[in-house]
Design a protein around this motif. Structure first.
Motif, PDB file in Angstrom:
ATOM      1  N   MET A 572      38.348  40.650  14.968  1.00  0.00           N
ATOM      2  CA  MET A 572      38.091  40.648  16.413  1.00  0.00           C
ATOM      3  C   MET A 572      36.815  41.418  16.733  1.00  0.00           C
ATOM      4  SD  MET A 572      41.788  41.375  18.176  1.00  0.00           S
ATOM      5  CE  MET A 572      40.970  41.736  19.724  1.00  0.00           C
ATOM      6  N   ILE A 573      36.718  42.615  16.189  1.00  0.00           N
ATOM      7  CA  ILE A 573      35.562  43.465  16.460  1.00  0.00           C
ATOM      8  C   ILE A 573      34.284  42.807  15.960  1.00  0.00           C
ATOM      9  CG2 ILE A 573      34.495  45.664  15.754  1.00  0.00           C
ATOM     10  CD1 ILE A 573      37.405  46.826  15.900  1.00  0.00           C
ATOM     11  N   MET A 574      34.397  42.033  14.893  1.00  0.00           N
ATOM     12  CA  MET A 574      33.234  41.350  14.318  1.00  0.00           C
ATOM     13  C   MET A 574      32.947  40.006  14.995  1.00  0.00           C
ATOM     14  SD  MET A 574      34.128  42.208  10.317  1.00  0.00           S
ATOM     15  CE  MET A 574      32.819  41.184   9.629  1.00  0.00           C
ATOM     16  N   GLY A 575      33.595  39.743  16.137  1.00  0.00           N
ATOM     17  CA  GLY A 575      33.237  38.588  16.941  1.00  0.00           C
ATOM     18  C   GLY A 575      34.147  37.391  16.851  1.00  0.00           C
ATOM     19  N   MET A 576      35.282  37.485  16.143  1.00  0.00           N
ATOM     20  CA  MET A 576      36.144  36.318  15.965  1.00  0.00           C
ATOM     21  C   MET A 576      37.083  36.167  17.161  1.00  0.00           C
ATOM     22  SD  MET A 576      38.528  35.079  12.763  1.00  0.00           S
ATOM     23  CE  MET A 576      37.207  35.085  11.573  1.00  0.00           C
ATOM     24  N   GLN A 577      36.467  35.783  18.298  1.00  0.00           N
ATOM     25  CA  GLN A 577      37.196  35.597  19.542  1.00  0.00           C
ATOM     26  C   GLN A 577      36.564  34.433  20.305  1.00  0.00           C
ATOM     27  OE1 GLN A 577      38.561  39.449  21.385  1.00  0.00           O
ATOM     28  NE2 GLN A 577      36.635  40.178  20.524  1.00  0.00           N
ATOM     29  N   THR A 578      37.399  33.711  21.040  1.00  0.00           N
ATOM     30  CA  THR A 578      36.906  32.640  21.896  1.00  0.00           C
ATOM     31  C   THR A 578      37.500  32.795  23.288  1.00  0.00           C
ATOM     32  OG1 THR A 578      38.702  31.142  21.232  1.00  0.00           O
ATOM     33  CG2 THR A 578      36.639  31.011  19.981  1.00  0.00           C
ATOM     34  N   VAL A 579      36.780  32.316  24.299  1.00  0.00           N
ATOM     35  CA  VAL A 579      37.224  32.383  25.689  1.00  0.00           C
ATOM     36  C   VAL A 579      37.377  30.965  26.216  1.00  0.00           C
ATOM     37  CG1 VAL A 579      36.636  33.143  28.025  1.00  0.00           C
ATOM     38  CG2 VAL A 579      36.119  34.617  26.070  1.00  0.00           C
ATOM     39  N   TRP A 580      38.521  30.694  26.807  1.00  0.00           N
ATOM     40  CA  TRP A 580      38.854  29.366  27.333  1.00  0.00           C
ATOM     41  C   TRP A 580      39.059  29.479  28.837  1.00  0.00           C
ATOM     42  CZ3 TRP A 580      39.535  25.122  23.852  1.00  0.00           C
ATOM     43  CH2 TRP A 580      39.349  25.476  22.515  1.00  0.00           C
ATOM     44  N   VAL A 581      38.477  28.567  29.576  1.00  0.00           N
ATOM     45  CA  VAL A 581      38.587  28.547  31.033  1.00  0.00           C
ATOM     46  C   VAL A 581      39.387  27.302  31.411  1.00  0.00           C
ATOM     47  CG1 VAL A 581      37.354  28.532  33.228  1.00  0.00           C
ATOM     48  CG2 VAL A 581      36.381  29.737  31.243  1.00  0.00           C
ATOM     49  N   PHE A 582      40.637  27.522  31.837  1.00  0.00           N
ATOM     50  CA  PHE A 582      41.541  26.421  32.170  1.00  0.00           C
ATOM     51  C   PHE A 582      41.523  26.211  33.686  1.00  0.00           C
ATOM     52  CE2 PHE A 582      44.568  26.875  28.267  1.00  0.00           C
ATOM     53  CZ  PHE A 582      43.551  26.404  27.454  1.00  0.00           C
ATOM     54  N   GLY A 583      41.037  25.044  34.108  1.00  0.00           N
ATOM     55  CA  GLY A 583      40.999  24.710  35.520  1.00  0.00           C
ATOM     56  C   GLY A 583      39.592  24.735  36.079  1.00  0.00           C
ATOM     57  N   ASP A 584      39.449  24.205  37.299  1.00  0.00           N
ATOM     58  CA  ASP A 584      38.149  24.237  37.961  1.00  0.00           C
ATOM     59  C   ASP A 584      38.014  25.538  38.750  1.00  0.00           C
ATOM     60  OD1 ASP A 584      39.602  23.910  40.335  1.00  0.00           O
ATOM     61  OD2 ASP A 584      39.151  21.763  40.480  1.00  0.00           O
ATOM     62  N   VAL A 585      36.939  25.643  39.533  1.00  0.00           N
ATOM     63  CA  VAL A 585      36.673  26.893  40.256  1.00  0.00           C
ATOM     64  C   VAL A 585      37.832  27.271  41.163  1.00  0.00           C
ATOM     65  CG1 VAL A 585      35.201  27.963  41.987  1.00  0.00           C
ATOM     66  CG2 VAL A 585      34.173  26.627  40.151  1.00  0.00           C
ATOM     67  N   ASN A 586      38.388  26.306  41.881  1.00  0.00           N
ATOM     68  CA  ASN A 586      39.473  26.619  42.810  1.00  0.00           C
ATOM     69  C   ASN A 586      40.756  26.998  42.083  1.00  0.00           C
ATOM     70  OD1 ASN A 586      37.878  26.067  45.084  1.00  0.00           O
ATOM     71  ND2 ASN A 586      38.313  23.872  44.953  1.00  0.00           N
ATOM     72  N   ASP A 587      40.958  26.433  40.888  1.00  0.00           N
ATOM     73  CA  ASP A 587      42.150  26.790  40.105  1.00  0.00           C
ATOM     74  C   ASP A 587      42.044  28.209  39.550  1.00  0.00           C
ATOM     75  OD1 ASP A 587      43.283  24.165  40.320  1.00  0.00           O
ATOM     76  OD2 ASP A 587      41.963  23.493  38.715  1.00  0.00           O
ATOM     77  N   VAL A 588      40.876  28.540  39.023  1.00  0.00           N
ATOM     78  CA  VAL A 588      40.695  29.804  38.305  1.00  0.00           C
ATOM     79  C   VAL A 588      40.483  30.975  39.259  1.00  0.00           C
ATOM     80  CG1 VAL A 588      39.272  30.998  36.590  1.00  0.00           C
ATOM     81  CG2 VAL A 588      39.787  28.575  36.306  1.00  0.00           C
ATOM     82  N   THR A 589      39.849  30.716  40.391  1.00  0.00           N
ATOM     83  CA  THR A 589      39.553  31.791  41.364  1.00  0.00           C
ATOM     84  C   THR A 589      40.121  31.408  42.726  1.00  0.00           C
ATOM     85  OG1 THR A 589      37.388  30.804  41.836  1.00  0.00           O
ATOM     86  CG2 THR A 589      37.476  32.494  40.129  1.00  0.00           C
ATOM     87  N   PRO A 590      41.458  31.364  42.861  1.00  0.00           N
ATOM     88  CA  PRO A 590      42.057  30.877  44.104  1.00  0.00           C
ATOM     89  C   PRO A 590      42.091  31.916  45.228  1.00  0.00           C
ATOM     90  CG  PRO A 590      43.778  31.476  42.573  1.00  0.00           C
ATOM     91  CD  PRO A 590      42.481  31.675  41.846  1.00  0.00           C
ATOM     92  N   LEU A 591      41.803  33.166  44.928  1.00  0.00           N
ATOM     93  CA  LEU A 591      41.977  34.239  45.906  1.00  0.00           C
ATOM     94  C   LEU A 591      40.673  34.544  46.636  1.00  0.00           C
ATOM     95  CD1 LEU A 591      44.091  36.572  43.615  1.00  0.00           C
ATOM     96  CD2 LEU A 591      44.948  35.112  45.445  1.00  0.00           C
ATOM     97  N   PRO A 592      40.757  34.886  47.916  1.00  0.00           N
ATOM     98  CA  PRO A 592      39.557  35.301  48.640  1.00  0.00           C
ATOM     99  C   PRO A 592      38.960  36.567  48.024  1.00  0.00           C
ATOM    100  CG  PRO A 592      41.386  34.854  50.149  1.00  0.00           C
ATOM    101  CD  PRO A 592      41.956  34.860  48.765  1.00  0.00           C
ATOM    102  N   LYS A 593      37.626  36.678  48.087  1.00  0.00           N
ATOM    103  CA  LYS A 593      36.955  37.818  47.455  1.00  0.00           C
ATOM    104  C   LYS A 593      37.420  39.148  48.030  1.00  0.00           C
ATOM    105  CE  LYS A 593      32.672  35.664  45.842  1.00  0.00           C
ATOM    106  NZ  LYS A 593      31.188  35.698  45.912  1.00  0.00           N
ATOM    107  N   ASP A 594      37.748  39.187  49.332  1.00  0.00           N
ATOM    108  CA  ASP A 594      38.124  40.472  49.922  1.00  0.00           C
ATOM    109  C   ASP A 594      39.456  40.987  49.401  1.00  0.00           C
ATOM    110  OD1 ASP A 594      39.597  38.509  51.202  1.00  0.00           O
ATOM    111  OD2 ASP A 594      39.548  39.483  53.146  1.00  0.00           O
ATOM    112  N   LEU A 595      40.245  40.118  48.752  1.00  0.00           N
ATOM    113  CA  LEU A 595      41.498  40.569  48.150  1.00  0.00           C
ATOM    114  C   LEU A 595      41.285  41.155  46.756  1.00  0.00           C
ATOM    115  CD1 LEU A 595      44.161  37.835  49.047  1.00  0.00           C
ATOM    116  CD2 LEU A 595      43.737  40.025  50.173  1.00  0.00           C
TER     117      LEU A 595
END
Length: 622
Positions: A572-595
């Motif tokens: 892990m420390i040597m970089g063996m990690q991946t990031v997956w983004v499931f959904g579109d913008v509205n799915d992934v960030t459904p909350l208003p910024k002020d919250l």
């Protein structure tokens, strides 16, 4: 327990599985999210404090270690399905960040509670606290653990987390009590020096662990009698005669793949893998890689079976552990102790010879790969057949060795890119970045499609809700010598259907025939091993060659930013990690910024300290 009893046990479970159907989970809160200041009137359900201490750790030595509530392992946490809770995590370190990851639990729509620094949240700064929100769902009953997700802290900063069935609901198997076996690696070297060795140039490998501990206890082979009782003893598992114990095995090791068996208790009935019940299967040993969890029923002997011809009662048996892969061959022990008399238990004296002969390392044939079947059907997420797969993503996993003016370096890359959890002036957690910049930093789906599923600009793997992904991990010979190691891949955010492993490249048609033979009852798990081939096979290949594969299938239904990474801490420390983004913008960030703006900065308003209460998003709580 004899074979006939085990057979009857199996039949009873088969009957039950036809009438026990897993309830579908409700992943969304009933009331709109809100922000609440957690001032002096707020009382968290559980408090965990992470600190650095000189700990008399296992194996007859001491080292500077990160611990939870002053102990290693930390306290065992126990919940029920449906429980809703706040866990406050204090970072009492003076100079180190921390987080806690709830390994195996899908944090689903508690967006900042997954505990992954630089992915879902900023780490907790020194002398700050962070409140994690839990909402456990139907189907979560099982065995888990929690651990820091920063550097090497998880070697000692971890603890057991168990989720029991909801009130009024029974587990599908009967047993009298639990036993817990948490494996952890013992390193004499401090976390900081190990981290420095891996990330410096010239690169220095941290080496195999010095030993393996059970529930925080181990006994060094060269220990002296004077060290007995000073963090230098074997763990004791107390049992009573003629009982059925659910033994929960937890792979909390940093690097070791542990094989374990019980002396004269060879018939264990495997019932759970990674928080999911499976059809019963009799095994004589278990193979537990970092991040995995198993439950198996251990049937203890009757008092008559414990009594010898001379009338003496045998009250102890060995639990033997051996490590595997790649060159790690440590042997350690714990004690299975029958509470049949008042004799003291000798926790120091090792056996003169090994009481058991354990299996050799499992290579790409895998362990129980085609033998285990899922217990509960999941009506909301049935096993996806090959024709349902909408996209296959092949991820090449390779160690890259460099040689520059500062000496040899080494790191791992996936699809040509590593992922590091290091705070820099130009990096922020990816979920934070998406909220702050909305579409500006969101992965480009079309760009990813043109690049095998990987977006090289955001260094993420995007997927749309409703897709059925088949993720195939290829183990590639390193660019220097062509050698490879096994890698336990762990998924955050959901469990995947584990579709097998093999040598060479993946043949979806041939593999589908094997899956069909298992009647669609493929197991769902969150950690599975990308096995290395046998060393003799490696000699015929070389740098850049495809050695082996591991396949996973997943229905994309939990939106969020989720890690899939090797659970060997060094890797892990040597970089063996991946990031997956499931959904579109509205799915992934459904909350208003002020919250959620309190989560946007390192040590922001969502992170409390001695002079400021935390301003916290309540997603599940009123």
């Amino acid at each position: 327990m004899d074979i006939m009893q085990i057979y009857l046990y199996f039949i009873a479970s088969v009957v039950c599985q036809w009438i026990c159907v897993q309830a579908a989970a409700n992943y969304y809160p009933a009331t709109p999210p809100s922000v609440v200041v957690h001032d002096d009137t707020f009382r968290p359900d559980i408090i965990l404090r992470l600190s650095g201490v000189v700990l008399a750790v296992a194996d007859c030595t001491s080292r500077y270690s990160s611990v939870v509530n002053g102990t290693a392992p930390g306290p065992t946490l126990r919940f029920k399905e449906g429980d809703r809770a706040w866990i406050r995590v204090y970072n009492d370190h003076d100079n180190e960040n921390t987080t806690i990851h709830w390994h195996g639990l899908t944090m689903r729509t508690s967006p900042f509670s997954d505990g992954t620094p630089m992915a879902s949240q900023w780490p907790i700064p020194p002398h700050h606290y962070f409140d994690y929100e839990f909402q456990l769902q139907p189907g979560d009953a099982g065995t888990y653990f929690y651990h820091s997700h920063v550097g090497f802290q998880a070697i000692t900063a971890s603890g057991v987390l168990i989720v029991d069935e909801a009130d009024g609901k029974k587990p599908p198997y009967d047993y009298d009590d639990d036993l817990i076996i948490l494996f952890s690696d013992v390193y004499f070297q401090n976390d900081s020096s190990m981290l420095n060795d891996l990330t410096s140039r010239p690169f220095t490998w941290s080496g195999d662990p010095d030993n393996v501990a059970v529930n925080g206890k181990s006994r060094a082979l060269n220990a002296t009698q004077e060290q007995q009782g000073s963090g230098c003893e074997m763990a004791v598992l107390d049992v009573e005669p003629n009982k059925a114990y659910r033994v929960r095995f937890i792979g909390g090791t940093a690097f070791s793949q542990v094989y374990v068996a019980f002396e004269e208790h060879a018939s264990l009935v495997l019932i759970e893998i990674d928080g999911k019940y499976v059809m019963p299967h009799v095994v004589d040993h278990l193979e537990v890689v970092p991040g995995q969890r198993y439950s198996a029923i251990l049937f203890t002997k009757t008092l008559q079976e414990l009594t010898g011809a001379d009338g003496k009662i045998r009250d102890r048996f060995w639990v033997q552990l051996e490590t595997r892969s790649p060159d790690n061959d440590t042997t350690a022990y714990a004690i299975l102790h029958y509470k049949v008399n008042s004799n003291p238990v000798d926790t120091f004296t090792l056996p003169a010879t090994k009481p058991l002969t354990l299996a050799s390392e499992t290579f790409t044939g895998g362990w129980l790969e085609d033998k285990i079947q899922m217990y509960y059907p999941d009506p909301g997420n049935p096993f996806p057949r090959l024709e349902e797969v909408t996209r296959r993503i092949i991820v090449n996993v390779q160690e890259i060795v460099t040689n520059g003016s500062m000496g040899i370096g080494a790191f791992f890359e996936q699809s040509g890119s590593p992922w590091f959890e290091t705070i820099t002036n130009t990096m922020e957690p990816y979920l934070v970045s998406l909220y702050r910049n909305n579409t500006a930093n969101f992965p480009n789906y079309e760009r990813a499609l043109a690049n095998g599923g990987f977006d090289p600009v955001t260094k993420t793997f995007p997927a749309k809700m409703g897709e059925v992904l088949e993720i195939v991990w290829y183990l590639i010979g390193n660019n220097f010598t062509g050698t490879v190691e096994s890698h336990p891949w762990h998924m955050h955010g959901d469990h995947f259907y584990d579709c097998g492993t093999g040598n060479g490249t993946y043949d979806p048609v041939a593999n589908e025939a094997l899956l069909v033979a298992r009647h669609g009852r493929i197991t769902r798990r969150d950690t599975s091993n990308l096995y290395r081939p046998a060393p003799s096979d490696q000699q015929t290949l070389g740098p850049g060659a495809v050695y082996s594969w591991r396949a996973m299938r997943i229905r994309v239904q939990n939106p969020g930013v989720w890690m899939i990474h090797c659970h060997a801490l060094q890797h892990m420390i040597m970089g063996m990690q991946t990031v997956w983004v499931f959904g579109d913008v509205n799915d992934v960030t459904p909350l208003p910024k002020d919250l959620v703006d309190g989560y946007f900065t390192f040590g922001g308003a969502a992170y409390g300290n001695a002079s400021r209460a935390a301003r916290v998003l309540h997603y599940w709580h009123d």
